[in-house]
Enzyme design. Structure first.
Site, PDB file in Angstrom:
ATOM      1  CB  SER A  85      59.453  44.289  36.816  1.00  0.00           C
ATOM      2  OG  SER A  85      60.138  44.381  38.064  1.00  0.00           O
ATOM      3  CB  SER A 114      59.346  46.939  39.976  1.00  0.00           C
ATOM      4  OG  SER A 114      59.641  47.435  38.698  1.00  0.00           O
ATOM      5  CE  LYS A 166      60.369  41.057  39.792  1.00  0.00           C
ATOM      6  NZ  LYS A 166      60.544  42.511  40.013  1.00  0.00           N
TER       7      LYS A 166
END
Length: 474
Positions: A156, A180, A81
Site C-alpha cells: 500500500s 506494503s 506516507k
C-alpha cells in the site's frame, strides 16, 4: 556532469550539509522542483506543502549555521506516507471518510524525525486505509510506477516507493501489514525494510491490523535504510507492542563481509509458482552471494502452507473491528475494492481467528528453529512483475492468479512471525525492477542489512534510475 541534489542519498547529502558546502534550502528547493515537475505524471503525492518545507529548511539552516548539527537527517527533505499523524495537519489515510481529519499530535516516528531536523515536503499517496497492494486509489487517483506508467507501483506504500525511485523525495517511510513496504520497493526498484515487530513504534499510525502492522524505511540505498532505521527505532510507552531493547548503530554493521554466513533457501513455498525470469534473477543473486563467501543450505518450514490462511484471517478480523462503525454507517464512502474486502472481513469467526493464531505460533517456532541453522532466508520479493493498473489477475508462466493473493504471498509470512525483512533490487525484466527479499531472525536487522549491502555494493548497475524526461516528453 554534476549530480543534481535531488538525486543524492542521505549518505551523500549529510556530510555536505554538515560542512556547509550546500545549504538545506538548496536541497529542499531542488527536491520540491523535481516533485512538482513529475508528480503530475506519477501521482505519488496526495499533497505537497512547499511553504512548510521551506520553513523547515530555513530553520535547519539557521541551526547548522549556529553550530547545532543534529545528525545525518538534519535538513534532509522527506515526504511520508499519508497514514502518519502530523500535529494540526490534515491526514487522509488515502480515504474519503477521513479526507478532512486533523491530527491532534504527531506520530512517534514523525516526532523522532522532527527532533533530528528532518524537513517534511508533503504527504504521499497510498492504497485506501493501506488495505491493498496496488495503490489504485479511487479518491486521489492511482499512483503510477515510474518505470512504466501503465503498471502499479505496488502498495500500500506505493506513493513512498514511486517518490523515492523518481527522486521526488530523498527517502520515506511506509507501513507494512502483508508486504506494503517490500512490495512497492521491489516494484519500483528501491530498498524497503520491514523491521522486527516491536522495533519501531506504530503510535500515531492509522492501523490496518494491530498485530501485523509495521513501519519501515524506504530509501535509495541500504546505507540510507540503516541510518533511517536507527533514528525511528526504539521503545515507546505509547505503543505497548514495542520492545524495550537497545537501538543499534545499524550503519556500522554494513561491512559487506558475509564470509561463513549461511543462507537458507525454502524452495517449496518461496520458489513455487514464481515467474521464470524473476526466479532466475534471484538464483543468480544467491550464487553471487555464495561467491562472496556465504554458504547455502536448503531448509523446510512445513507450516508455510497454512500462512496465507493465517494472514488473511488475521488482517480480515482485525480490520473489520477497526472499521466496524464506518462499515455500519458509511459503507458507501469506501472505494469499491476496500468496501468489498471489508464486507468479507466480517465473515471469519472467533474460531477461525484463533486457528489463525495457532498457525502463527507454529510458524514462529519453525522459523526460530531455522534461524538456529542459518543467518538469513532469501527469496524473491514478488513472484511476478507488477501488473497493469486495474488488472485483477497476474500471469505467472502462462497461468493466471488473483493479483491480491499473488502479490502478498511471499512477503506476508515475515509479518505473521514478526521478523525483519528487506527488499533490495536484483535486476530487471521487461524493463521493470525485480526485488530480492532477505529475512532474518527477530531483532537481527544487522545481518539482514549487511547481506543486502553486500549484494548492493557488488551490483551498482541495479541502482539506475527511470528515465522521467522521456516519460514527460511522451
Amino acid at each position: 556532469m554534476e549530480q543534481p541534489l535531488y538525486q543524492k542519498t542521505i549518505t551523500e547529502l549529510a556530510p555536505l550539509i554538515k560542512s556547509k558546502e550546500i545549504s538545506t534550502i538548496e536541497v529542499t528547493q531542488s527536491v520540491l522542483k523535481q516533485a512538482k515537475d513529475y508528480n503530475v505524471l506519477i501521482n505519488a503525492f496526495i499533497s505537497i506543502d512547499e511553504a512548510k518545507a521551506l520553513e523547515d529548511a530555513k530553520q535547519a539552516e539557521a541551526e547548522i549555521n549556529q553550530g547545532i548539527y543534529k545528525g545525518p537527517l538534519h535538513g534532509i527533505p522527506m515526504a511520508l506516507k499519508d497514514i502518519l499523524h502530523f500535529e494540526n495537519e490534515r491526514v487522509t489515510f488515502g480515504s474519503k471518510i477521513h479526507q478532512d481529519f486533523i491530527a491532534s499530535e504527531n506520530a512517534t516516528v514523525v516526532s523522532k524525525l522532527k527532533e533530528v531536523g528532518t524537513t517534511f515536503t508533503g504527504k504521499l499517496n497510498m492504497h485506501e486505509y493501506a488495505y491493498g497492494p496496488t495503490n489504485n486509489n479511487p479518491h486521489y487517483g492511482p499512483c503510477r510506477n515510474p518505470w512504466n506508467m501503465e503498471k502499479i507501483p505496488g502498495g500500500s506504500s506505493g506513493g513512498s516507493a514511486a517518490a523515492v525511485a523518481a527522486d521526488l523525495t530523498i527517502a520515506s517511510l511506509g507501513t507494512d501489514t502483508a508486504g506494503s513496504v517490500r512490495i512497492p520497493a521491489s516494484a519500483c526498484g528501491i530498498v524497503g525494510l520491514k523491521p522486527t515487530h516491536g522495533r519501531v513504534s506504530k503510535y500515531g499510525c492509522f492501523p490496518l491490523s494491530w498485530s501485523l502492522d509495521h513501519i519501515g524505511p524506504m530509501t535509495k540505498t541500504v546505507e540510507d535504510t540503516a541510518i533511517l532505521l536507527e533514528y525511528i527505532a526504539g521503545y515507546d510507552e505509547k505503543d505497548p507492542t514495542t520492545i524495550d531493547k537497545p537501538v543499534e548503530n545499524y550503519a556500522s554493521f554494513l561491512t559487506g563481509d558475509i564470509k561463513g554466513k549461511v543462507i537458507g533457501i525454502e524452495e517449496d513455498y518461496f520458489f513455487n509458482s514464481v515467474d521464470r525470469k524473476v526466479k532466475q534473477l534471484v538464483e543468480t543473486a544467491i550464487k553471487q552471494l555464495e561467491s562472496l563467501g556465504a554458504k547455502v543450505e536448503l531448509v523446510n518450514i512445513p507450516s508455510l502452507k497454512y500462512s496465507e490462511y493465517a494472514e488473511y484471517i488475521t488482517f480480515m478480523a482485525e480490520s473489520a473491528t477497526i472499521h466496524r462503525n464506518n462499515l455500519i454507517s458509511r459503507i458507501d464512502q469506501f472505494g469499491p475494492d476496500v468496501q468489498h474486502l471489508l464486507k468479507f472481513s466480517n465473515i471469519p469467526s472467533a474460531v477461525d481467528y484463533l486457528q489463525g493464531q495457532q498457525v502463527r505460533t507454529m510458524m514462529i517456532k519453525e522459523f526460530a528453529n531455522v534461524f538456529n541453522q542459518v543467518d538469513v532466508l532469501i527469496s524473491p520479493t514478488l513472484p511476478a512483475l507488477p501488473p497493469t493498473i486495474g488488472d485483477e489477475m497476474v500471469v505467472i508462466n502462462g497461468k493466471e492468479y488473483p493479483a491480491l493473493d499473488s502479490i502478498i504471498r511471499l512477503t506476508s509470512p515475515a509479518n505473521l512471525v514478526g521478523i525483519p525483512a528487506i527488499s533490495v533490487p536484483c535486476g530487471f525484466s521487461n524493463g521493470l525492477p525485480v526485488g530480492l527479499q532477505i529475512m532474518g531472525a527477530a531483532f537481527n536487522e544487522k545481518d539482514v542489512l549487511n547481506f543486502a549491502y553486500a549484494f548492493e555494493k557488488n551490483n551498482p548497475q541495479f541502482s539506475k534510475k527511470p528515465n522521467l524526461k522521456e516519460l514527460l516528453t511522451n
